[in-house]
Design a protein around this motif. Structure first.
Motif, PDB file in Angstrom:
ATOM      1  N   ASP A  91       0.832  -1.208   0.000  1.00 49.30           N
ATOM      2  CA  ASP A  91       0.000   0.000   0.000  1.00 49.30           C
ATOM      3  C   ASP A  91       0.863   1.252   0.000  1.00 49.30           C
ATOM      4  O   ASP A  91       0.545   2.244  -0.666  1.00 49.30           O
ATOM      5  CB  ASP A  91      -0.922  -0.005   1.224  1.00 49.30           C
ATOM      6  CG  ASP A  91      -1.931  -1.145   1.189  1.00 49.30           C
ATOM      7  OD1 ASP A  91      -2.194  -1.665   0.084  1.00 49.30           O
ATOM      8  OD2 ASP A  91      -2.450  -1.509   2.265  1.00 49.30           O
ATOM      9  N   GLY A  92       1.972   1.216   0.761  1.00 49.67           N
ATOM     10  CA  GLY A  92       2.866   2.364   0.813  1.00 49.67           C
ATOM     11  C   GLY A  92       3.500   2.664  -0.531  1.00 49.67           C
ATOM     12  O   GLY A  92       3.623   3.826  -0.928  1.00 49.67           O
ATOM     13  N   GLN A  93       3.909   1.622  -1.258  1.00 46.53           N
ATOM     14  CA  GLN A  93       4.496   1.815  -2.585  1.00 46.53           C
ATOM     15  C   GLN A  93       3.476   2.395  -3.556  1.00 46.53           C
ATOM     16  O   GLN A  93       3.804   3.248  -4.386  1.00 46.53           O
ATOM     17  CB  GLN A  93       5.049   0.490  -3.113  1.00 46.53           C
ATOM     18  CG  GLN A  93       6.284  -0.017  -2.380  1.00 46.53           C
ATOM     19  CD  GLN A  93       7.466   0.915  -2.528  1.00 46.53           C
ATOM     20  OE1 GLN A  93       7.741   1.438  -3.602  1.00 46.53           O
ATOM     21  NE2 GLN A  93       8.176   1.140  -1.423  1.00 46.53           N
ATOM     22  N   HIS A  94       2.232   1.946  -3.469  1.00 46.67           N
ATOM     23  CA  HIS A  94       1.169   2.519  -4.310  1.00 46.67           C
ATOM     24  C   HIS A  94       0.986   4.003  -3.997  1.00 46.67           C
ATOM     25  O   HIS A  94       0.843   4.829  -4.909  1.00 46.67           O
ATOM     26  CB  HIS A  94      -0.143   1.771  -4.099  1.00 46.67           C
ATOM     27  CG  HIS A  94      -0.287   0.535  -4.934  1.00 46.67           C
ATOM     28  ND1 HIS A  94      -0.143   0.550  -6.306  1.00 46.67           N
ATOM     29  CD2 HIS A  94      -0.568  -0.753  -4.591  1.00 46.67           C
ATOM     30  CE1 HIS A  94      -0.332  -0.678  -6.794  1.00 46.67           C
ATOM     31  NE2 HIS A  94      -0.582  -1.483  -5.772  1.00 46.67           N
ATOM     32  N   ASN A  95       0.992   4.365  -2.710  1.00 46.14           N
ATOM     33  CA  ASN A  95       0.804   5.763  -2.322  1.00 46.14           C
ATOM     34  C   ASN A  95       1.947   6.649  -2.798  1.00 46.14           C
ATOM     35  O   ASN A  95       1.760   7.837  -3.049  1.00 46.14           O
ATOM     36  CB  ASN A  95       0.662   5.865  -0.799  1.00 46.14           C
ATOM     37  CG  ASN A  95      -0.649   5.291  -0.296  1.00 46.14           C
ATOM     38  OD1 ASN A  95      -1.621   5.214  -1.039  1.00 46.14           O
ATOM     39  ND2 ASN A  95      -0.679   4.869   0.959  1.00 46.14           N
ATOM     40  N   LEU A  96       3.151   6.060  -2.923  1.00 46.78           N
ATOM     41  CA  LEU A  96       4.304   6.810  -3.436  1.00 46.78           C
ATOM     42  C   LEU A  96       4.290   6.917  -4.958  1.00 46.78           C
ATOM     43  O   LEU A  96       5.126   7.606  -5.540  1.00 46.78           O
ATOM     44  CB  LEU A  96       5.609   6.143  -2.992  1.00 46.78           C
ATOM     45  CG  LEU A  96       6.001   6.269  -1.518  1.00 46.78           C
ATOM     46  CD1 LEU A  96       7.220   5.400  -1.226  1.00 46.78           C
ATOM     47  CD2 LEU A  96       6.295   7.722  -1.164  1.00 46.78           C
ATOM     48  N   GLY A  97       3.356   6.201  -5.587  1.00 40.76           N
ATOM     49  CA  GLY A  97       3.321   6.176  -7.040  1.00 40.76           C
ATOM     50  C   GLY A  97       4.224   5.129  -7.647  1.00 40.76           C
ATOM     51  O   GLY A  97       4.396   5.070  -8.866  1.00 40.76           O
ATOM     52  N   GLN A  98       4.811   4.281  -6.799  1.00 37.03           N
ATOM     53  CA  GLN A  98       5.720   3.227  -7.272  1.00 37.03           C
ATOM     54  C   GLN A  98       4.907   1.949  -7.526  1.00 37.03           C
ATOM     55  O   GLN A  98       5.052   0.926  -6.840  1.00 37.03           O
ATOM     56  CB  GLN A  98       6.829   2.979  -6.243  1.00 37.03           C
ATOM     57  CG  GLN A  98       7.694   4.178  -5.957  1.00 37.03           C
ATOM     58  CD  GLN A  98       8.572   4.553  -7.155  1.00 37.03           C
ATOM     59  OE1 GLN A  98       8.556   3.896  -8.192  1.00 37.03           O
ATOM     60  NE2 GLN A  98       9.336   5.606  -7.028  1.00 37.03           N
TER      61      GLN A  98
END
Length: 330
Positions: A91-98
């Motif tokens: 989820d964190g990577q998605h929020n970073l746009g990664q």
């Protein structure tokens, strides 16, 4: 967690480590892995030896141990906390746009959950849902750039194949992209992902290339093997941030009112902290990237004094004067 449970947790963690590391672990490595002293690690190794096929391997003058064979399902089954940690990272990577990295991790999570039997899935599902819902990666302001999945896959493929990588690169401030062919030394991930690449000819050192500015990325037919003596962590520690310049001996002195907070702060992987009798805290390390360091120290205000180098102090004075001038003008 009680003291007895903590000891059991460390023992099981060591069992996993000895089974997962193909080369085996020394006593010192065992101690570091589970956070105990060498003597405690030795006692735990002896206990494990009574219940598992623990093989010793002599590597030169160093002795290592490893568990032969595979552990049973009861030892390898993931816990809800482990699955939730992976979900939180996704989820964190998605929020970073990664999104490309998030999809790789999501594929791993799917495979792990798919390997669970029906009973294990039913047992872990409620706890996993509760933990995943209650955990988030902190969002902080800063640069962010998405990387196409095919770009990340091409770079990783070149690293695995030991080949150079070719691409068209649009540098900052440039309207047109220029062709590049480099040896891929490594990947650095964060809100922005970078390739650490070195031009094969000449003596120029490795440099950063932003993955989001790379186009037409493809593996080269030229071999590109990283030298054995190159250490990515060591290379990263030579600079405070992304920008690389000459290294300096940095010394920062924090006021007593900020010493406690500064002591908990990680300015550099190789920093040295020293408490002074009057309550001040001195933090010292060697690194380049003075501009980025000055930008970070800006937020510490009057709580920090730059003892060295003079170049860093000048950077800070310039930033303060520019900011003051801009705000007074308005």
């Amino acid at each position: 967690m009680s003291s007895r449970m903590a000891k059991l947790d460390r023992l099981l963690a060591l069992v996993h480590a000895l089974a997962e590391d193909a080369e085996g672990l020394t006593l010192d490595e065992m101690a570091t892995r589970i956070g105990v002293n060498r003597r405690t690690a030795e006692r735990m190794r002896d206990i494990i030896m009574m219940h598992f096929d623990l093989e010793d391997v002599v590597d030169g003058r160093v002795k290592r141990w490893r568990i032969v064979g595979r552990l049973g399902r009861m030892f390898t089954q993931p816990s809800p906390e482990e699955l939730a940690a992976l979900q939180t990272e996704i989820d964190g990577q998605h929020n970073l746009g990664q999104h490309a990295r998030a999809e790789i991790l999501n594929s791993l999570l799917g495979k792990i959950r798919g390997a669970l039997d029906a009973k294990a899935k039913a047992r872990t599902a409620p706890d996993l849902e509760a933990l995943a819902k209650a955990q988030r990666t902190l969002f902080t302001a800063g640069s962010a750039a998405s990387v196409p999945g095919e770009t990340l896959a091409a770079v990783q493929g070149a690293i695995i194949a030991g080949s150079m990588i070719e691409f068209d690169y649009r540098a900052e401030g440039k309207e047109e992209a220029a062709w590049r062919r480099v040896v891929p030394y490594g990947l650095i991930h964060g809100s922005i992902s970078y390739l650490v690449g070195k031009i094969p000819s000449g003596s120029l050192p490795p440099v950063y290339y932003r993955l989001d500015r790379m186009e037409n990325v493809r593996a080269s037919n030229q071999p590109g093997v990283v030298p054995d003596d190159f250490d990515l962590d060591e290379w990263l520690s030579e600079s405070f941030g992304i920008w690389r310049d000459a290294q300096h001996d940095v010394m920062l002195r924090f006021k007593p009112s900020a010493a406690s907070r500064a002591r908990e702060w990680r300015f550099h992987p190789k920093q040295h902290c020293e408490d002074e009798p009057d309550g001040f805290l001195t933090v010292s390390f060697r690194a380049g990237g003075l501009r980025e360091l000055a930008e970070h120290l800006f937020c510490w205000g009057a709580n920090v004094e730059i003892r060295s180098p003079d170049e860093l102090r000048s950077q800070m004075v310039e930033m303060l004067e520019t900011s003051l001038s801009a705000h007074r003008a308005n």
